[in-house]
Design a protein around this motif. Structure first.
Motif, mmCIF file in Angstrom:
data_model
loop_
_atom_site.group_PDB
_atom_site.id
_atom_site.type_symbol
_atom_site.label_atom_id
_atom_site.label_comp_id
_atom_site.label_asym_id
_atom_site.label_seq_id
_atom_site.Cartn_x
_atom_site.Cartn_y
_atom_site.Cartn_z
ATOM 1 N N ASN A 55 19.914 54.992 3.237
ATOM 2 C CA ASN A 55 18.864 55.600 4.053
ATOM 3 C C ASN A 55 17.460 55.389 3.487
ATOM 4 O OD1 ASN A 55 20.410 57.149 6.241
ATOM 5 N ND2 ASN A 55 21.437 57.856 4.378
ATOM 6 N N LYS A 56 17.352 54.519 2.460
ATOM 7 C CA LYS A 56 16.064 54.164 1.847
ATOM 8 C C LYS A 56 15.306 55.395 1.363
ATOM 9 C CE LYS A 56 15.776 50.090 4.810
ATOM 10 N NZ LYS A 56 14.985 49.328 5.811
ATOM 11 N N ILE A 57 16.066 56.276 0.681
ATOM 12 C CA ILE A 57 15.480 57.510 0.148
ATOM 13 C C ILE A 57 15.390 57.406 -1.369
ATOM 14 C CG2 ILE A 57 15.808 59.993 -0.147
ATOM 15 C CD1 ILE A 57 17.317 60.000 2.528
ATOM 16 N N TRP A 58 14.201 57.642 -1.907
ATOM 17 C CA TRP A 58 14.001 57.654 -3.366
ATOM 18 C C TRP A 58 13.906 59.121 -3.802
ATOM 19 C CZ3 TRP A 58 13.452 53.723 -7.068
ATOM 20 C CH2 TRP A 58 13.026 54.125 -8.326
ATOM 21 N N ASN A 59 14.984 59.622 -4.392
ATOM 22 C CA ASN A 59 15.008 61.023 -4.836
ATOM 23 C C ASN A 59 15.827 61.098 -6.108
ATOM 24 O OD1 ASN A 59 15.135 63.731 -5.262
ATOM 25 N ND2 ASN A 59 16.112 64.254 -3.311
ATOM 26 N N LYS A 60 15.150 61.145 -7.241
ATOM 27 C CA LYS A 60 15.865 61.151 -8.511
ATOM 28 C C LYS A 60 16.155 62.558 -9.028
ATOM 29 C CE LYS A 60 11.701 60.540 -11.360
ATOM 30 N NZ LYS A 60 11.077 59.652 -12.383
ATOM 31 N N TYR A 71 26.132 60.362 -3.591
ATOM 32 C CA TYR A 71 24.776 60.787 -3.216
ATOM 33 C C TYR A 71 23.783 59.637 -3.387
ATOM 34 C CZ TYR A 71 20.284 63.223 -3.733
ATOM 35 O OH TYR A 71 18.969 63.617 -3.615
ATOM 36 N N ASN A 79 24.367 56.973 -0.688
ATOM 37 C CA ASN A 79 23.887 57.432 0.612
ATOM 38 C C ASN A 79 22.364 57.330 0.696
ATOM 39 O OD1 ASN A 79 24.429 58.860 3.251
ATOM 40 N ND2 ASN A 79 23.084 60.368 2.286
ATOM 41 N N ASN A 80 21.678 57.699 -0.376
ATOM 42 C CA ASN A 80 20.220 57.587 -0.394
ATOM 43 C C ASN A 80 19.785 56.127 -0.280
ATOM 44 O OD1 ASN A 80 19.856 60.309 -0.565
ATOM 45 N ND2 ASN A 80 19.244 60.346 -2.713
ATOM 46 N N GLN A 81 20.532 55.246 -0.917
ATOM 47 C CA GLN A 81 20.199 53.818 -0.824
ATOM 48 C C GLN A 81 20.310 53.331 0.621
ATOM 49 O OE1 GLN A 81 22.450 51.244 -3.400
ATOM 50 N NE2 GLN A 81 21.865 49.404 -2.280
#
Length: 315
Positions: free
Chosen positions: A121-126, A114, A117-119
Motif C-alpha cells: 500500500n506504499k505506506i512508510w510507517n516504522k 504488517y 502489507n505497508n509495502q
C-alpha cells in the motif's frame, strides 16, 4: 522380485535404484495398475491411494514403504490382517518443517505481515506493528519427537526455553523440561508459543479443548503442524474469535482442503498454511536415503527395518 512405485519418482532417483539393485524389477507408475498390484512384493506409496480392495488384490505383497509420515488414510485393518510389513519415512520432515515453523514465528514476532502489507500500500510507517523478540520466550512443544526435537534445537539457539509434552514424560532431546501429556494443562500457562507435532491417533483426537485455550496466555501463539483433528474446528474458531490467544498458525485442518466457506479464512488472527510445511525440493531424496538401506536389509531377509510401524497403532 518386483518393487512397484505408485508415483513417478525423479529420473535420477529411478536410475540410482535400477543401477544399485539389478536383481530387482522396478515399476514406476502414476496411480494404481491392477497388473502391477497383483505381482508386486513391495509397494512404495505416499499412503493415500491404497484401499481395502487393493490390499486384497495384492496377492504377493509383503512390504509397503510409505514415502510419508502419516498413514491415517491407509486401509490399516486389511494390511494387518495379511501381516504386511509397513515402514515409513518418519524423520525426513524435521528439517523443512522446523524451518517453516521458525519462519512463521519470526514473521509474527518481527511483524513481517504488517511490513509486507505497508509495502503493497506504499505506506512508510516504522513505528507500527509492535514487534517483539523471540529471545527469552518459552515454547511448549507437544510431541517432541524427531521434528519437535529439531524445532527445540533451533529455538534454543534463540535462547528460547523449551518444554516438551509426550506420552511418557521421559526426557526428550533439546527440551529443557519434559512432562507427560496428562500434565499438559499445568504447562500451558507458561508458554508464549504452543506447537503441536502430534500424529493422529485415538488418544490425540480433539486433545486440545476450549479450556486449554483459556489456560494459554493472551499473547500466546498456537501452532498446529501435526494433524488437524487435534482440536475441533468450531472450538478453534471460538477461541480465535474471542481472542483467547494472540494468533494461530495452522498447517493442518480437520477437513482438507479447507472449505472456502470456513470462518477461519476471515479471521485476522490466524495464518493458514495449506498442509505444505514439510514440502522441499529434497523430499524424495531424503525418502530414498531411508528406502535404499531398508531395501538392502529386506533383500537379505532382515525385516527389522528403519521406521517399522505398528499399523493399527498408527505409528
Amino acid at each position: 522380485m518386483k518393487v512397484y512405485f505408485t508415483f513417478d519418482a525423479r529420473p535420477d532417483l529411478q536410475k540410482q535404484l535400477v543401477e544399485q539393485f539389478p536383481e530387482v524389477e522396478f515399476v514406476f507408475r502414476k496411480g494404481i495398475h491392477a497388473e502391477d498390484l497383483e505381482t508386486a512384493e513391495v509397494i512404495v506409496t505416499y499412503g493415500e491411494d491404497l484401499t481395502d480392495a487393493h490390499i486384497e488384490q495384492a496377492y504377493n505383497l509383503k512390504w509397503i514403504f510409505v514415502a510419508s509420515a502419516g498413514i491415517e488414510q491407509m486401509p490399516k485393518q486389511a494390511i494387518a490382517n495379511k501381516n504386511i510389513l509397513v515402514s515409513n519415512v518418519r524423520g525426513i520432515h524435521k528439517k523443512p518443517m522446523a524451518e517453516s515453523i521458525l519462519a512463521h514465528i519470526l514473521s509474527l514476532k518481527r511483524c513481517l505481515p504488517y511490513i509486507y502489507n505497508n509495502q503493497r500500500n506504499k505506506i512508510w510507517n516504522k513505528r507500527g506493528g509492535r514487534p517483539t523478540e523471540l529471545n527469552g520466550s518459552t515454547a511448549l512443544i507437544i510431541g517432541p519427537g524427531a521434528i519437535g526435537g529439531e524445532i527445540g534445537r533451533l529455538l534454543q539457539a534463540f535462547d528460547v526455553y523449551t518444554i516438551g509434552c509426550n506420552r511418557s514424560g521421559n526426557p526428550a532431546e533439546y527440551m529443557n523440561e519434559t512432562y507427560p501429556l496428562d500434565e499438559l494443562a499445568e504447562q500451558l500457562p507458561k508458554a508464549d508459543i504452543v506447537i503441536s507435532i502430534l500424529p493422529s491417533t485415538d488418544e490425540t483426537e480433539h486433545l486440545i479443548q476450549y479450556e486449554h485455550f483459556e489456560l494459554m496466555p493472551e499473547h500466546a501463539i498456537f501452532m498446529n503442524f501435526g494433524r488437524g483433528n487435534l482440536v475441533a474446528t468450531d472450538v478453534l474458531i471460538r477461541a480465535l474469535e474471542e481472542k483467547l490467544i494472540q494468533h494461530a498458525v495452522l498447517d493442518v485442518f480437520e477437513e482438507e482442503p479447507l472449505p472456502a466457506e470456513s470462518s477461519l479464512w476471515d479471521l485476522d488472527n490466524v495464518t493458514i498454511s495449506p498442509h505444505c510445511s514439510s514440502h522441499s525440493s529434497r523430499y524424495l531424496e531424503r525418502s530414498f536415503e531411508i528406502l535404499i538401506p531398508s531395501l538392502e536389509k529386506y533383500l537379505q531377509g532382515d525385516t527389522n527395518l528403519e521406521n517399522k510401524m505398528e499399523i493399527l497403532r498408527g505409528y
